[in-house]
Design a protein around this motif. Structure first.
Motif, mmCIF file in Angstrom:
data_model
loop_
_atom_site.group_PDB
_atom_site.id
_atom_site.type_symbol
_atom_site.label_atom_id
_atom_site.label_comp_id
_atom_site.label_asym_id
_atom_site.label_seq_id
_atom_site.Cartn_x
_atom_site.Cartn_y
_atom_site.Cartn_z
ATOM 1 N N VAL A 113 0.833 -1.202 0.000
ATOM 2 C CA VAL A 113 0.000 0.000 0.000
ATOM 3 C C VAL A 113 0.870 1.255 0.000
ATOM 4 O O VAL A 113 0.584 2.224 -0.699
ATOM 5 C CB VAL A 113 -0.947 -0.002 1.220
ATOM 6 N N VAL A 114 1.943 1.225 0.787
ATOM 7 C CA VAL A 114 2.876 2.355 0.880
ATOM 8 C C VAL A 114 4.298 1.819 0.891
ATOM 9 O O VAL A 114 4.590 0.824 1.567
ATOM 10 C CB VAL A 114 2.648 3.183 2.171
ATOM 11 N N LEU A 115 5.195 2.463 0.150
ATOM 12 C CA LEU A 115 6.633 2.185 0.207
ATOM 13 C C LEU A 115 7.323 3.490 -0.177
ATOM 14 O O LEU A 115 7.429 3.824 -1.357
ATOM 15 C CB LEU A 115 7.023 1.052 -0.743
ATOM 16 N N ALA A 116 7.778 4.241 0.835
ATOM 17 C CA ALA A 116 8.265 5.588 0.559
ATOM 18 C C ALA A 116 9.183 6.081 1.672
ATOM 19 O O ALA A 116 9.208 5.540 2.776
ATOM 20 C CB ALA A 116 7.084 6.548 0.416
ATOM 21 N N GLN A 117 9.919 7.139 1.345
ATOM 22 C CA GLN A 117 10.710 7.842 2.358
ATOM 23 C C GLN A 117 9.844 8.946 2.947
ATOM 24 O O GLN A 117 9.176 9.680 2.214
ATOM 25 C CB GLN A 117 11.981 8.436 1.750
ATOM 26 N N ALA A 134 13.817 13.496 10.902
ATOM 27 C CA ALA A 134 14.836 12.782 10.137
ATOM 28 C C ALA A 134 14.174 11.888 9.093
ATOM 29 O O ALA A 134 13.009 11.498 9.226
ATOM 30 C CB ALA A 134 15.703 11.942 11.066
ATOM 31 N N ALA A 135 14.907 11.531 8.057
ATOM 32 C CA ALA A 135 14.375 10.662 7.015
ATOM 33 C C ALA A 135 14.233 9.236 7.538
ATOM 34 O O ALA A 135 15.128 8.714 8.213
ATOM 35 C CB ALA A 135 15.294 10.676 5.798
ATOM 36 N N VAL A 136 13.099 8.623 7.227
ATOM 37 C CA VAL A 136 12.861 7.217 7.568
ATOM 38 C C VAL A 136 12.201 6.542 6.374
ATOM 39 O O VAL A 136 11.592 7.205 5.533
ATOM 40 C CB VAL A 136 11.966 7.056 8.818
ATOM 41 N N PHE A 137 12.307 5.231 6.304
ATOM 42 C CA PHE A 137 11.628 4.464 5.273
ATOM 43 C C PHE A 137 10.340 3.887 5.864
ATOM 44 O O PHE A 137 10.338 3.369 6.977
ATOM 45 C CB PHE A 137 12.514 3.332 4.768
ATOM 46 N N HIS A 138 9.260 3.993 5.104
ATOM 47 C CA HIS A 138 7.950 3.547 5.581
ATOM 48 C C HIS A 138 7.350 2.557 4.593
ATOM 49 O O HIS A 138 7.304 2.819 3.388
ATOM 50 C CB HIS A 138 7.011 4.751 5.731
ATOM 51 N N SER A 139 6.906 1.413 5.107
ATOM 52 C CA SER A 139 6.167 0.454 4.276
ATOM 53 C C SER A 139 4.877 0.073 4.976
ATOM 54 O O SER A 139 4.832 -0.061 6.195
ATOM 55 C CB SER A 139 7.001 -0.807 4.003
ATOM 56 N N LEU A 140 3.814 -0.058 4.199
ATOM 57 C CA LEU A 140 2.516 -0.511 4.691
ATOM 58 C C LEU A 140 2.074 -1.636 3.767
ATOM 59 O O LEU A 140 1.856 -1.416 2.570
ATOM 60 C CB LEU A 140 1.497 0.629 4.684
ATOM 61 N N ALA A 161 20.355 1.322 8.622
ATOM 62 C CA ALA A 161 20.365 -0.119 8.847
ATOM 63 C C ALA A 161 20.063 -0.896 7.569
ATOM 64 O O ALA A 161 20.550 -2.018 7.385
ATOM 65 C CB ALA A 161 19.353 -0.500 9.929
ATOM 66 N N ALA A 162 19.250 -0.318 6.693
ATOM 67 C CA ALA A 162 18.852 -1.006 5.454
ATOM 68 C C ALA A 162 18.707 0.027 4.354
ATOM 69 O O ALA A 162 17.595 0.375 3.941
ATOM 70 C CB ALA A 162 17.555 -1.767 5.670
ATOM 71 N N PRO A 163 19.825 0.539 3.825
ATOM 72 C CA PRO A 163 19.765 1.648 2.863
ATOM 73 C C PRO A 163 19.048 1.328 1.554
ATOM 74 O O PRO A 163 18.588 2.239 0.863
ATOM 75 C CB PRO A 163 21.244 1.975 2.613
ATOM 76 N N GLU A 164 18.925 0.058 1.193
ATOM 77 C CA GLU A 164 18.273 -0.318 -0.062
ATOM 78 C C GLU A 164 16.836 -0.816 0.151
ATOM 79 O O GLU A 164 16.248 -1.436 -0.737
ATOM 80 C CB GLU A 164 19.103 -1.389 -0.777
ATOM 81 N N TYR A 165 16.263 -0.492 1.292
ATOM 82 C CA TYR A 165 14.938 -0.997 1.648
ATOM 83 C C TYR A 165 13.885 -0.619 0.614
ATOM 84 O O TYR A 165 13.049 -1.450 0.220
ATOM 85 C CB TYR A 165 14.540 -0.447 3.024
#
Length: 251
Positions: A113-117, A134-140, A161-165
């Motif tokens: 549903v979501v995959l974004a910074q 701060a920048a974070v990666f978000h997935s739903l 921790a996971a730069p290519e997430y």
């Protein structure tokens, strides 16, 4: 459905137990034998009164207790239905939901549903030990078992921790599997809650707003760095959480 006479004979076989318990057992026998499969509409209170010769109070108690025990789902104004068998998840293990579903011989599907910074809210910044904004990666992601939604995975990931997430295809690879490889797990924290679903969660899980959910708030670490914080939402009547500790002994 069994004929009235057959159901009455089965009830008579349970005459050493309270009448309502005998009615419950008759219904359970039908369910466990597979004669009444999941989603099957069981006889109503009035139908049980006629078929078994019991009082409406007895029939009501039997149906009510079976619903409380998770064997039936009662829908007001519609009837009682055989509940679908619940999947399960290990409560204090950080497991891959796709593997859990495969172990049951079922098919796992994931909808992203979501995959974004995004920028970290105060709550997420605190959980990931980052500065606010701060920048974070978000997935739903919505995980389904045999086409039925069983979990919403709302996850925020520390970018270091996971730069290519954000480059991953989470319809074929779960975040759990990717993060386990990218930042091997060294610790986790769990908070379990029961909560009523929000409107958007009802839509994603295809449940009614009156159906309670189980939620796990989970943080994971790799070495001394927080990797992610996730909120996992399960429809209460479709899933159960399990945990064991200590040694298991046989008598």
């Amino acid at each position: 459905m069994k004929r009235s006479g057959e159901m009455k004979r089965e009830l008579a076989e349970n005459d050493s137990t309270p009448l309502y318990a005998g009615v419950k057992q008759v219904i359970l026998d039908r369910i466990h034998s597979g004669e009444w499969p999941p989603k099957y509409r069981v006889p109503s209170e009035n139908e049980l009164v006629v078929e078994l010769g019991v009082s409406k109070m007895t029939a009501n108690r039997a149906l009510r207790e079976l619903a409380n025990e998770g064997e039936l789902v009662r829908i007001q104004g519609v009837g009682s239905f055989v509940a679908e068998r619940k999947g399960y998840s290990a409560l204090f293990e950080v497991r891959n939901i796709a593997e859990e579903i495969a172990e049951r011989g079922h098919v796992h599907e994931a909808s992203v549903v979501v995959l974004a910074q995004e920028t970290a809210s105060p709550e997420i910044a605190d959980a990931l030990e980052l500065a606010i904004g701060a920048a974070v990666f978000h997935s739903l992601i919505v995980h389904s078992e045999n086409g039925v939604p069983v979990q919403i995975e709302d996850r925020f990931v520390h970018p270091e921790a996971a730069p290519e997430y954000l480059e991953q295809d989470f319809t074929t690879l779960t975040p759990n599997a990717y993060l386990t490889a990218a930042a091997p797990l060294s610790g986790s924290e769990h908070v379990v809650e029961a909560a009523m679903p929000q409107a958007w969660e009802c839509k994603l899980l295809t449940i009614l707003k009156t159906e309670p959910c189980l939620t796990i708030r989970r943080r994971t670490w790799s070495a001394k760095q927080v990797v992610s914080t996730a909120r996992l939402v399960y429809p209460g009547y479709r899933y159960r959480l399990e945990a064991r500790s200590g040694k298991m002994f046989e008598e």
